[in-house]
Design an enzyme around this catalytic site. Structure first.
Site, PDB file in Angstrom:
ATOM      1  N   LYS A 112       0.873  -1.189   0.000  1.00 51.61           N
ATOM      2  CA  LYS A 112       0.000   0.000   0.000  1.00 51.61           C
ATOM      3  C   LYS A 112       0.898   1.223   0.000  1.00 51.61           C
ATOM      4  CE  LYS A 112      -4.211   0.121   1.026  1.00 51.61           C
ATOM      5  NZ  LYS A 112      -5.326  -0.281   0.220  1.00 51.61           N
TER       6      LYS A 112
HETATM    7  N1  GLU Z   1      -7.348  -0.110  -2.885  1.00 47.55           N
HETATM    8  C1  GLU Z   1      -8.104  -1.294  -3.101  1.00 47.55           C
HETATM    9  C2  GLU Z   1      -8.043  -2.211  -1.880  1.00 47.55           C
HETATM   10  O1  GLU Z   1      -7.763  -1.774  -0.805  1.00 47.55           O
HETATM   11  C3  GLU Z   1      -7.716  -1.990  -4.397  1.00 47.55           C
HETATM   12  C4  GLU Z   1      -6.303  -2.455  -4.456  1.00 47.55           C
HETATM   13  C5  GLU Z   1      -5.897  -2.976  -5.831  1.00 47.55           C
HETATM   14  O2  GLU Z   1      -6.736  -3.077  -6.698  1.00 47.55           O
HETATM   15  O3  GLU Z   1      -4.696  -3.262  -5.968  1.00 47.55           O
HETATM   16  O4  GLU Z   1      -8.334  -3.361  -1.961  1.00 47.55           O
END
Ligand code: GLU
Length: 419
Positions: A112
């Site tokens: 993240k």
């Molecule tokens: N931000 C989204 C999540 O927390 C999607 C992450 C992604 O598609 O890589 O799952």
């Protein structure tokens, strides 16, 4: 459990959830340490000239990318723009991605990123420069088989397009470096709606399991961003009655049900849900405690905590946001017989559609919209069934079951590879 505990943060919550699952998995201390430790944490400063009242001022923003684990495939996860983002939060969310990708069994690890910024305060060109500087500095860490970025809170397909552009300057056109990008640049049909659509799919099944008929069920949703708005729309299509919705300013309530299309049009025109005709105001805190059949927090983390968990009336809570329930609140809700469908399962449609987008990019072969939704629903329902059966067989809650399944997969991959 001590209900006097003060508010906890995401890292505490994540550690408690993991420890609950660890208790049942036969792992030694070294394995646990490896599963918990991030592979790499990167923190950067991003200087940016911004215009305030016609005067240029230099500001420095902080950006993060936490790459938690890549035993099962490249790091994968969103990029968040929020004024309160910090390393502890991003670290916990990166780890959550590792379990989420493992649970839905897609060949990724977890990561993240974030920038501590309020995107609403910046002009569009400032946001573009900020994003491109982030992508340039993080560039060496990224790669189609190394780390793939996606939207999260405060970011969108345009932000992904800027990252694509910056990365492609150095590496040639590389659409697979980001997912959730615009269709024009190799984005996937259905990706924008996928998280909300997926939450609705899981909610429908969880409702059936609780003897709640979705047609006419009274649903409260906190958050009306990309996830909350598509989710509300989809649930309304499935016949549910959305009695309350909210955004960062507050909520709107109508016992008769809110016309979601009108709410979306109102937000497009005015920027906020506030003063939506036919509704009354309700604060975000009051909204969570409304009597309803299903409560869906779809905004930020830790909104249900030890202060309000006793007052949550919904029998079924579906986590569309990441980590909206603290571990103390989770214990209280369970003791009170409430069911929580955990984030790793409930909102996994987002990263699942990201995976489909990446596959299409690698194969340079786009899929039809129906194919995306068919595969999305089919996989989510299969995983939901697996988690539910595992929970029943082991006599545990859905979150512990989901974590057990996910951690086992990651631990096996680690020992097979011999990290
Ligand atoms: N931000 C989204 C999540 O927390 C999607 C992450 C992604 O598609 O890589 O799952």
């Amino acid at each position: 459990m001590n209900r006097q505990d003060k508010k906890c943060d995401c890292e505490d919550t994540q550690r408690h959830f993991l420890n609950r699952a660890f208790g049942r998995l036969e792992l030694d201390d070294a394995q646990r340490d490896l599963l918990l430790s991030p592979f790499r944490e990167t923190l950067i400063s991003i200087p940016l000239k911004v215009r305030r009242n016609g005067i240029e001022v230099l500001r420095t923003f902080t950006g993060f990318r936490v790459q938690h684990n890549h035993a099962r495939g490249p790091f994968k996860g969103g990029l968040r723009y929020h004024p309160a983002s910090n390393l502890r939060e991003i670290r916990a969310l990166a780890q959550l991605m590792t379990w989420k990708t493992a649970l839905v069994n897609i060949p990724y690890g977890g990561a993240k990123g974030g920038i501590t910024v309020d995107p609403g305060e910046l002009h569009r060109d400032e946001l573009e420069v900020l994003t491109k500087r982030f992508a340039q500095k993080m560039g060496p860490l990224l790669g189609v088989h190394q780390d793939i970025v996606a939207p999260d809170v405060g970011t969108n397909p345009q932000v992904m397009a800027w990252i694509l552009e910056e990365y492609s300057k150095a590496h040639g056109y590389t659409p697979g470096i980001v997912t959730g990008k615009p269709l024009e640049l190799g984005g996937s049909e259905g990706r924008l709606e996928a998280t909300g659509h997926g939450v609705a799919t899981i909610t429908r099944q969880a409702a059936v399991d609780h003897g709640i008929r979705l047609e006419g069920a009274r649903i409260v949703i906190q958050g009306f961003g990309n996830v909350g708005s598509h989710l509300a729309q989809r649930l309304a299509e499935l016949g549910a009655t959305i009695i309350a919705l909210s955004d960062a300013r507050g909520g709107v309530l109508s016992e008769q049900g809110i016309d979601v299309g009108a709410a979306r049009a109102h937000v497009r025109e005015h920027g906020w849900l506030e003063d939506l005709p036919g509704t009354e105001f309700v604060s975000n805190a009051e909204l969570l405690e409304l009597p309803c059949d299903i409560l869906i927090p779809a905004a930020l983390e830790s909104v249900i905590d030890c202060d309000n968990a006793e007052r949550i009336k919904a029998p079924l809570i579906v986590e569309a946001a990441n980590m909206p329930v603290t571990h103390q609140a989770d214990d209280i809700l369970r003791e009170r017989g409430r069911t929580v469908v955990p984030d790793v399962l409930a909102n996994a449609g987002g990263v699942l559609a990201s995976y489909y987008e990446w596959v299409q990019n690698l194969q340079e072969f786009p899929w039809e919209r129906d194919t995306v939704f068919y595969r999305l629903e089919e996989r989510l329902l299969r995983v939901y069934g697996e988690v539910r059966r595992h929970a029943e067989a082991r006599g545990v809650d859905l979150r512990t079951a989901a974590y057990e399944l996910a951690i086992r997969r990651v631990a096996d991959a680690i020992s097979l590879r011999g990290f």
